[in-house]
Scaffold this active site. Sequence first.
Site, PDB file in Angstrom:
ATOM      1  N   LYS A   1     -28.861  12.665 -62.325  1.00  0.00           N
ATOM      2  CA  LYS A   1     -30.210  12.092 -62.675  1.00  0.00           C
ATOM      3  C   LYS A   1     -30.125  10.649 -62.965  1.00  0.00           C
ATOM      4  O   LYS A   1     -31.087  10.020 -62.449  1.00  0.00           O
ATOM      5  CB  LYS A   1     -30.597  12.862 -63.822  1.00  0.00           C
TER       6      LYS A   1
ATOM      7  N   GLN B   1     -30.972  17.291 -72.539  1.00  0.00           N
ATOM      8  CA  GLN B   1     -30.238  18.367 -71.633  1.00  0.00           C
ATOM      9  C   GLN B   1     -29.942  19.420 -72.322  1.00  0.00           C
ATOM     10  O   GLN B   1     -29.493  19.552 -73.327  1.00  0.00           O
ATOM     11  CB  GLN B   1     -28.988  17.725 -70.844  1.00  0.00           C
TER      12      GLN B   1
ATOM     13  N   ASP C   1     -39.792  17.002 -69.219  1.00  0.00           N
ATOM     14  CA  ASP C   1     -39.270  18.302 -68.554  1.00  0.00           C
ATOM     15  C   ASP C   1     -40.433  19.232 -68.792  1.00  0.00           C
ATOM     16  O   ASP C   1     -40.163  20.576 -68.419  1.00  0.00           O
ATOM     17  CB  ASP C   1     -38.069  18.747 -69.596  1.00  0.00           C
TER      18      ASP C   1
END
Length: 298
Positions: free
Chosen positions: A54, A98, A121
Amino acid sequence: MAADIIDGKAFAATMREKVADHVSRLKADHGITPGLAVVLVGEDPASQVYVRNKRKQTVECGMQSFEHRLSPETPEADLLALVKRLNADPAVHGILVQLPLPPHMNADAVINAIDPAKDVDGFHISNVGLLGTGQKSMVPCTPLGCLMMLRDRLGSLSGLDAVVIGRSNIVGKPMAQLLLGESCTVTIAHSRTRDLAEVVRRADIVVAAVGRPRMVPGSWIKPGATVIDVGINRIAVPETGKTRLVGDVDFDSCAQVAGAITPVPGGVGPMTIACLLANTVTACCRANGLPEPDGLIV
Ligand code: NDP
């Protein structure tokens, strides 16, 4: 082999070029650089690889990357304090924590502490509610990437029978919402589904998000169906003594029957990160009162 291979890697590369283009225009026209903060708690090897990828792709697209690595023993209060700081930081337009988090942390509490406008997200309860009611939201990256590949392949999805195998909050449920939004007739299957083979056989679209290597055989697939394999499973290869990645779908047998299929690796995975970058640009535009980037998410 009958099926066309849906090349997520190439699709994602094109999308990243468009992201980079938008980023350079934001810089040139408005002096704004989109910024993505990624928080990693602990040392999960797979998470470390995802975070590294990422960061690399964020920087390659011209955006700012802010990485925060915390030890696995970090108290939840410290993580919440970091999220609060990132919420208040005007250079940060997207925040990604994460998952999975260590067991002593409440992932829901942490995700819901993120400013929904920076929740790239799409997991915050506000964004979940907005998506569920068909309103403008941040859409979770993996299902969004799947949808883009389906639209590219099939055009209109209206009226098609879709089966999503898996009902997780991060893939299965939002995927089903998106397909419903496209006017598919959606079935969500899970571990208690009776006669999964028969359910899958009805589907024009199959999205497998289970986490069980090669669980879906070709004999379950309706001829000509489009198969999207979300699974990422690392399996041992005894002949070489090494490991390799496989999906939730048995690629070889399904490719004999399907009309189109995504490979693992090189299908959904690259699209997930490309959609994260696109969501960050969108969040940046919204935060600055600018029009949403055109043609990025199609
Ligand atoms: P979860 O473990 O959260 O959910 C798995 C789902 O599969 C559950 O709903 C479970 O049902 C269902 N399931 C388990 N066994 C069966 C079975 N035998 N028959 C039918 N359904 C079953 O997984 P995630 O959704 O987080 O991830 C799924 C897969 O996708 C994983 O391989 C993961 O690595 C991968 N993934 C890939 C991403 C990418 O970028 N490509 C991103 C995110 C995930 P129940 O609810 O009843 O337990």
